[in-house]
Motif scaffolding. Structure first.
Motif, PDB file in Angstrom:
ATOM      1  N   TYR A   6      40.643  63.435 132.941  1.00 22.68           N
ATOM      2  CA  TYR A   6      39.308  63.463 132.359  1.00 22.68           C
ATOM      3  C   TYR A   6      39.435  63.300 130.847  1.00 22.68           C
ATOM      4  O   TYR A   6      40.092  64.108 130.194  1.00 22.68           O
ATOM      5  CB  TYR A   6      38.604  64.787 132.680  1.00 22.68           C
ATOM      6  CG  TYR A   6      37.317  64.971 131.916  1.00 22.68           C
ATOM      7  CD1 TYR A   6      36.253  64.102 132.093  1.00 22.68           C
ATOM      8  CD2 TYR A   6      37.171  66.010 131.012  1.00 22.68           C
ATOM      9  CE1 TYR A   6      35.075  64.260 131.393  1.00 22.68           C
ATOM     10  CE2 TYR A   6      35.990  66.178 130.300  1.00 22.68           C
ATOM     11  CZ  TYR A   6      34.947  65.305 130.497  1.00 22.68           C
ATOM     12  OH  TYR A   6      33.780  65.458 129.798  1.00 22.68           O
ATOM     13  N   PRO A   7      38.838  62.245 130.260  1.00 23.14           N
ATOM     14  CA  PRO A   7      38.844  62.097 128.799  1.00 23.14           C
ATOM     15  C   PRO A   7      37.781  63.013 128.187  1.00 23.14           C
ATOM     16  O   PRO A   7      36.595  62.696 128.181  1.00 23.14           O
ATOM     17  CB  PRO A   7      38.519  60.616 128.585  1.00 23.14           C
ATOM     18  CG  PRO A   7      37.764  60.214 129.816  1.00 23.14           C
ATOM     19  CD  PRO A   7      38.211  61.115 130.941  1.00 23.14           C
ATOM     20  N   CYS A   8      38.197  64.157 127.715  1.00 26.28           N
ATOM     21  CA  CYS A   8      37.300  65.206 127.247  1.00 26.28           C
ATOM     22  C   CYS A   8      36.915  64.972 125.783  1.00 26.28           C
ATOM     23  O   CYS A   8      37.774  64.989 124.899  1.00 26.28           O
ATOM     24  CB  CYS A   8      37.987  66.559 127.403  1.00 26.28           C
ATOM     25  SG  CYS A   8      36.915  67.945 127.034  1.00 26.28           S
ATOM     26  N   PRO A   9      35.628  64.775 125.516  1.00 28.80           N
ATOM     27  CA  PRO A   9      35.204  64.605 124.125  1.00 28.80           C
ATOM     28  C   PRO A   9      35.289  65.925 123.361  1.00 28.80           C
ATOM     29  O   PRO A   9      35.065  66.994 123.917  1.00 28.80           O
ATOM     30  CB  PRO A   9      33.752  64.132 124.245  1.00 28.80           C
ATOM     31  CG  PRO A   9      33.305  64.599 125.585  1.00 28.80           C
ATOM     32  CD  PRO A   9      34.520  64.681 126.460  1.00 28.80           C
ATOM     33  N   LEU A  10      35.626  65.835 122.095  1.00 30.08           N
ATOM     34  CA  LEU A  10      35.638  67.009 121.219  1.00 30.08           C
ATOM     35  C   LEU A  10      34.324  67.046 120.457  1.00 30.08           C
ATOM     36  O   LEU A  10      33.772  66.007 120.096  1.00 30.08           O
ATOM     37  CB  LEU A  10      36.807  66.929 120.239  1.00 30.08           C
ATOM     38  CG  LEU A  10      38.204  66.763 120.857  1.00 30.08           C
ATOM     39  CD1 LEU A  10      39.259  66.702 119.763  1.00 30.08           C
ATOM     40  CD2 LEU A  10      38.509  67.868 121.831  1.00 30.08           C
ATOM     41  N   ARG A  11      33.828  68.246 120.212  1.00 27.70           N
ATOM     42  CA  ARG A  11      32.609  68.414 119.422  1.00 27.70           C
ATOM     43  C   ARG A  11      32.984  68.998 118.061  1.00 27.70           C
ATOM     44  O   ARG A  11      33.951  69.763 117.957  1.00 27.70           O
ATOM     45  CB  ARG A  11      31.635  69.356 120.129  1.00 27.70           C
ATOM     46  CG  ARG A  11      31.185  68.848 121.477  1.00 27.70           C
ATOM     47  CD  ARG A  11      30.293  69.842 122.152  1.00 27.70           C
ATOM     48  NE  ARG A  11      30.934  71.158 122.129  1.00 27.70           N
ATOM     49  CZ  ARG A  11      30.429  72.238 122.663  1.00 27.70           C
ATOM     50  NH1 ARG A  11      29.270  72.201 123.273  1.00 27.70           N
ATOM     51  NH2 ARG A  11      31.060  73.391 122.599  1.00 27.70           N
ATOM     52  N   TRP A  12      32.213  68.671 117.061  1.00 26.73           N
ATOM     53  CA  TRP A  12      32.452  69.203 115.719  1.00 26.73           C
ATOM     54  C   TRP A  12      32.490  70.723 115.758  1.00 26.73           C
ATOM     55  O   TRP A  12      33.317  71.365 115.115  1.00 26.73           O
ATOM     56  CB  TRP A  12      31.371  68.710 114.759  1.00 26.73           C
ATOM     57  CG  TRP A  12      31.475  69.315 113.402  1.00 26.73           C
ATOM     58  CD1 TRP A  12      30.655  70.244 112.847  1.00 26.73           C
ATOM     59  CD2 TRP A  12      32.489  69.060 112.426  1.00 26.73           C
ATOM     60  NE1 TRP A  12      31.077  70.583 111.595  1.00 26.73           N
ATOM     61  CE2 TRP A  12      32.208  69.867 111.307  1.00 26.73           C
ATOM     62  CE3 TRP A  12      33.607  68.230 112.391  1.00 26.73           C
ATOM     63  CZ2 TRP A  12      32.997  69.869 110.170  1.00 26.73           C
ATOM     64  CZ3 TRP A  12      34.392  68.235 111.257  1.00 26.73           C
ATOM     65  CH2 TRP A  12      34.082  69.038 110.169  1.00 26.73           C
ATOM     66  N   SER A  13      31.632  71.325 116.562  1.00 30.95           N
ATOM     67  CA  SER A  13      31.565  72.791 116.636  1.00 30.95           C
ATOM     68  C   SER A  13      32.781  73.401 117.341  1.00 30.95           C
ATOM     69  O   SER A  13      32.952  74.618 117.320  1.00 30.95           O
ATOM     70  CB  SER A  13      30.281  73.229 117.345  1.00 30.95           C
ATOM     71  OG  SER A  13      30.266  72.737 118.670  1.00 30.95           O
TER      72      SER A  13
END
Length: 135
Positions: A6-13
């Motif tokens: 799963y290509p997990c996106p990172l969030r700024w938070s």
């Protein structure tokens, strides 16, 4: 390969004051990958989902390197490390092509939420797990 990716996106938070992804979020990344992996075998009907649920009974993470916030996703590889009649263990790698950031495991129990009891894995669930068993 016998794993799900799963290509997990990172969030700024997700990042702390130092720009590193907070350690607690690695469990969220593992959960997100696991949830997406199991989408195809979960019943569409809510009542059946409650009877054929899975619950986490143990989770562990070993941190290997700091993951800095970035725009590119991080890959979460999931494989079935072992399974029994009513439970299984998933092994995770959170990584990109150059770096391993964390390894983790979760013990999962097949559970009937209506009865409040563990249940045996179905033949279809065992066949699904077999697809992701091995190295």
């Amino acid at each position: 390969m016998h794993h799900y990716t799963y290509p997990c996106p990172l969030r700024w938070s997700d990042a702390d004051a130092y720009g590193h992804v907070n350690n607690a979020l690695f469990l969220r990344y593992m959960e997100e990958a696991r949830t997406r992996m199991f989408q195809e075998i979960l019943p569409a009907d809510e009542a059946q989902r409650r009877q054929k649920a899975f619950v986490v009974s143990r989770a562990a993470v070993v941190y290997r390197a700091a993951l800095r916030y970035r725009e590119d996703p991080v890959d979460v590889h999931v494989r079935v490390a072992q399974h029994r009649a009513a439970s299984f263990e998933l092994a995770y790698e959170i990584r990109d092509a150059e770096q391993l950031y964390a390894e983790g495991t979760t013990a999962i129990t097949a559970y009937d939420l209506e009865d409040g009891q563990p249940r045996r894995l179905t033949e279809a669930e065992l066949a699904f797990l077999a697809r992701y068993t091995g190295s």
